[in-house]
Design an enzyme around this catalytic site. Sequence first.
Site, PDB file in Angstrom:
ATOM      1  CE  LYS A 149       1.560  -4.331   7.437  1.00  0.00           C
ATOM      2  NZ  LYS A 149       1.451  -3.675   8.468  1.00  0.00           N
TER       3      LYS A 149
ATOM      4  CE  LYS B 214       5.604   4.764   4.779  1.00  0.00           C
ATOM      5  NZ  LYS B 214       3.669   4.528   6.427  1.00  0.00           N
TER       6      LYS B 214
ATOM      7  CE  LYS C  99       7.135   3.529  12.821  1.00  0.00           C
ATOM      8  NZ  LYS C  99       5.890   3.553  11.852  1.00  0.00           N
TER       9      LYS C  99
END
Length: 321
Positions: A104, A184, A187
């Site tokens: 990032k 995966k 969230k």
Amino acid sequence: MTSLSGITPSGRLTLGNHLGALRRFTDPDGFYFVANLHAMTTKHDPRRLAALTREFATLMLAAGVPEGTVFVQSDVPTHAQLAYLLECTSYVGELSRMIQYKEKGNRPMTRASLFTYPCLMAADILLYGAERVPVGGDQDQHVELARDIAIRFNREYGETFVVPQLNKAALATRVKDLANPTAKMSKSAADDAIGTIRLLDPPDVIRRQIMRAVTDSENEVRHDEANKPGVSNLLDILAACTDSDPVELAKSYASYGALKQDVADAVLAVIDPLQKEYARLATDPGAVEHLLVQGRDRALEASTPRLQAATRAMGLAGSAP
């Protein structure tokens, strides 16, 4: 052995978070926190962050995490204070190798905190003398850095920190996205992502998502992660919810439909009591606040002596020992 772990409120908590994390937070002497400071390393909506922080804390309590162990990271200033001291003992080279920064960072308007937050994570761990850190596989690198920092600090300034051991959470790496079973269940996925089961989703939504889970064209139920990731993911979820072996479970099914029905039933059996307790707690915010204050005070009491020891060791509070 002291146990510690935190969860960043970067999105809605998922089934994977519960199976791989929340239900493992059982140590009455442990420290379990909402890592809201970590959610500020990238652009965020303050109102959403505040709402998710309270939602996470309430879900942790609803999941049965012991009272007096749950707190919000930003309520305990020792975390940020020790993080700066650890920044002063860390190297640019090792921080630049961190996966989150490599993925990032190095782009316009990257926040400095994205580069330095592994030092905050190390502070989270080292403040409490945690001997074991239950984390998912994507956090191994950060625990290793915390170990390196602790060893270096102890060598240069004197024995101050316990060197933690990684306590891998096998289930956390095995709960995959229902629509993309090679990734995966995250969230951080979009709110309308169809492959993610969120802990507060209505039962009919959860069942529908499981029944729509990606499988393959063979219609043979077997646990084979390389060749049948979707089916294997369903078996892993069922095994986690029923404390069974996924390979043995596969022998009981002749069709994907029957497997999905049983997965949906098992998931709802796990989530239903959590949702009911969450609803009860949500109607009594004063009680939740009281429990978080208990956790905060206990965390402050436990973490302050080690912060003071680190401060003295570096020569900032009176004479260095």
